[in-house]
Design a protein around this motif. Structure first.
Motif: not given
Length: 67
Positions: A49-67
């Motif tokens: 939560k301390t790191k700043k993510y791009s929209k693409e990174e957040l989408e990849k993360f959510r897709k990987f974890f099924g969110g």
């Protein structure tokens, strides 16, 4: 077979910072339950939560974890 060593390749006999293991022979599956958080970023130890993510990174993360 020739034993050519590429200068970019590490000496695998000296690696001590990782595990090289065989893959699973059995199929693997995961289960999503009603106890899982709705947001894949909540209480996830892999999300910093301390790191700043791009929209693409957040989408990849959510897709990987099924969110």
């Amino acid at each position: 077979m020739e034993n050519n060593k590429d200068s970019n390749m590490p000496d695998f006999d000296r690696l001590n910072d990782r595990v090289i293991a065989e893959g699973n022979e059995q199929p693997v599956f995961s289960v999503n339950t009603n106890l899982d958080p709705k947001n894949s970023l909540d209480d996830n130890p892999y999300f910093d939560k301390t790191k700043k993510y791009s929209k693409e990174e957040l989408e990849k993360f959510r897709k990987f974890f099924g969110g």
